[in-house]
Design a protein around this motif. Structure first.
Motif, short mmCIF file in Angstrom:
data_model
loop_
_atom_site.label_atom_id
_atom_site.label_comp_id
_atom_site.label_asym_id
_atom_site.label_seq_id
_atom_site.Cartn_x
_atom_site.Cartn_y
_atom_site.Cartn_z
N ASN A 1 16.68 2.89 6.36
CA ASN A 1 17.69 3.70 5.68
C ASN A 1 18.27 3.02 4.44
OD1 ASN A 1 18.93 6.19 5.54
ND2 ASN A 1 20.85 5.37 6.34
N ARG A 2 17.75 1.84 4.12
CA ARG A 2 18.24 1.10 2.97
C ARG A 2 17.83 1.81 1.66
NH1 ARG A 2 17.95 -4.89 3.24
NH2 ARG A 2 16.42 -4.56 4.86
N PRO A 3 18.58 1.61 0.57
CA PRO A 3 18.14 2.18 -0.72
C PRO A 3 16.96 1.39 -1.31
CG PRO A 3 20.31 1.12 -0.95
CD PRO A 3 19.94 1.03 0.49
N TYR A 4 15.94 2.12 -1.73
CA TYR A 4 14.77 1.51 -2.39
C TYR A 4 14.67 2.03 -3.83
CZ TYR A 4 12.93 -0.49 1.91
OH TYR A 4 12.77 -1.24 3.04
N LEU A 5 14.42 1.11 -4.74
CA LEU A 5 14.22 1.49 -6.14
C LEU A 5 12.72 1.46 -6.44
CD1 LEU A 5 17.22 0.69 -6.25
CD2 LEU A 5 16.77 -0.33 -8.48
N LEU A 6 12.20 2.57 -6.95
CA LEU A 6 10.81 2.61 -7.38
C LEU A 6 10.85 2.52 -8.91
CD1 LEU A 6 8.03 2.93 -6.08
CD2 LEU A 6 8.33 5.40 -6.17
N VAL A 7 10.38 1.38 -9.43
CA VAL A 7 10.56 1.07 -10.85
C VAL A 7 9.29 1.33 -11.66
CG1 VAL A 7 11.32 -0.68 -12.51
CG2 VAL A 7 12.21 -0.73 -10.17
N LYS B 1 0.84 -1.20 0.00
CA LYS B 1 0.00 0.00 0.00
C LYS B 1 0.88 1.25 0.00
CE LYS B 1 -4.12 -1.97 0.56
NZ LYS B 1 -5.23 -1.77 -0.38
N PHE B 2 0.30 2.37 -0.48
CA PHE B 2 1.06 3.63 -0.50
C PHE B 2 1.51 4.02 0.90
CE2 PHE B 2 -1.68 4.21 -4.36
CZ PHE B 2 -0.65 4.07 -5.27
N ALA B 3 0.61 3.87 1.88
CA ALA B 3 0.95 4.25 3.25
C ALA B 3 2.07 3.38 3.81
CB ALA B 3 -0.29 4.15 4.15
N GLY B 4 2.04 2.10 3.46
CA GLY B 4 3.08 1.18 3.91
C GLY B 4 4.42 1.52 3.28
N CYS B 5 4.38 1.88 2.01
CA CYS B 5 5.59 2.26 1.29
C CYS B 5 6.19 3.52 1.91
CB CYS B 5 5.24 2.49 -0.18
SG CYS B 5 6.64 2.94 -1.21
N ARG B 6 5.35 4.48 2.19
CA ARG B 6 5.76 5.74 2.80
C ARG B 6 6.46 5.50 4.15
NH1 ARG B 6 3.80 10.90 2.10
NH2 ARG B 6 4.06 12.19 3.94
N GLU B 7 5.86 4.63 4.95
CA GLU B 7 6.39 4.28 6.27
C GLU B 7 7.76 3.61 6.16
OE1 GLU B 7 4.54 5.48 8.46
OE2 GLU B 7 5.67 4.79 10.23
N LYS C 1 10.47 5.97 5.25
CA LYS C 1 10.80 6.87 6.35
C LYS C 1 11.66 6.17 7.40
CE LYS C 1 7.39 9.67 7.53
NZ LYS C 1 6.14 10.06 8.18
N LYS C 2 11.31 4.91 7.70
CA LYS C 2 11.96 4.21 8.81
C LYS C 2 13.25 3.50 8.44
CE LYS C 2 8.05 3.49 11.85
NZ LYS C 2 7.00 2.57 12.26
#
Lengths: 183, 183
Positions: B130-136, B118-124, B127-128
């Motif tokens: 510090n790992r790099p996340y790729l939004l593809v 979910k968008f809210a889960g992704c947002r959280e 935020k929490k």
């Protein structure tokens, strides 16, 4: 009832020169698809220059009645929402005539300040009130000052985590539509 | 840490033909400005075709070091975030080397279903952790199936009030970035 308005009015740029922006092909496509996705009643493109309006009309006809209409049905459906007008009063008259109601105007802009309509308030208003609302977006150096002054509401600007705030108008329309009309 | 990835991989279109989309100039501009506004660490453009990568590099150099860099400082600042790569593994290696951390991948798509982030889960998470996340994000007919299967997360699709859901990838990036990174 929400209508999207893309305004190409003469404005002073940062060097103090009067500039009227051209209609960008990508704005037509992207914003028409956004309007259709977020259930806007219409998408008005305003430009005071006749040649600009004629060019935009040609592009739109291609996708609505010409080759493009058969090539891409989804594009046709989105393009049916588009109307091209010379001025903001022309748009207001058009909507008044169609709906029998007087539209309210909401202007947007990255630099608006003072008494601002919040996204949540705008969303609530659109949900509860059956009146037509115009969500007005500027191009290039923004919305002409007289339009901002005459508007019923000024919408709060978008904000990212930092200070940088230079989005394409297409991007601003996308984000704001989701904020006020998204499910 | 969020990185935006725009993928141009060969996929089967609805007629069953293999298509690799071209890099669109407007995608480069709009998404770079969005990446800068929403404080992404980087914007990777992936295309397996050398000529496509060369053309994109020319456009980027114009705005980053050439005439455009002086003409528009805001554009230069946004374009500094862009890197062009041949493949997704190249991007993962690049980020691992720079950060010393293994990136997680989140794929997007209008037709994703099943177990969705979910968008809210992704947002959280952003935020929490510090790992790099790729939004593809995919172009044309979407993200190649093997990339979707290998991803760590699949993000919930955007939704308007109706059934129409045919947005430009530029629009999807705009809306999703505001949802997961907006203030």
């Amino acid at each position: 009832m929400l209508y999207i308005v893309l305004l190409h009015y003469p404005v002073y740029n940062k060097e103090g020169k009067i500039v009227t922006t051209a209609i960008a092909n990508m704005d037509i496509h992207d914003i028409a698809r956004l309007a259709k996705t977020y259930a806007a009643q219409g998408f008005y493109i305003i430009n005071p220059i006749p040649e600009q309006r004629n060019l935009a009309q040609e592009i739109i006809s291609h996708w609505r009645e010409g080759y493009g209409a058969n090539f891409n049905e989804f594009r046709r459906a989105a393009f049916e929402l588009i109307k091209i007008k010379e001025s903001l009063p022309d748009v207001l008259n058009d909507i008044s005539r169609e709906t029998g109601l007087t539209p309210k105007t909401i202007v947007t802009g990255a630099n608006l300040s003072g008494d601002l309509l919040k996204f949540a308030g705008c969303r609530e208003m659109l949900k509860k009130d059956n009146r037509p609302y115009l969500l007005v977006f500027g191009t290039g150096s923004g919305i002409a000052a007289e339009v901002v002054h005459m508007a019923d509401y000024r919408l709060e600007p978008l904000k990212g985590p930092g200070n940088y705030n230079h989005l394409a108008v297409r991007s601003a329309v996308a984000i704001i539509l989701d904020k006020v009309m998204g499910v």
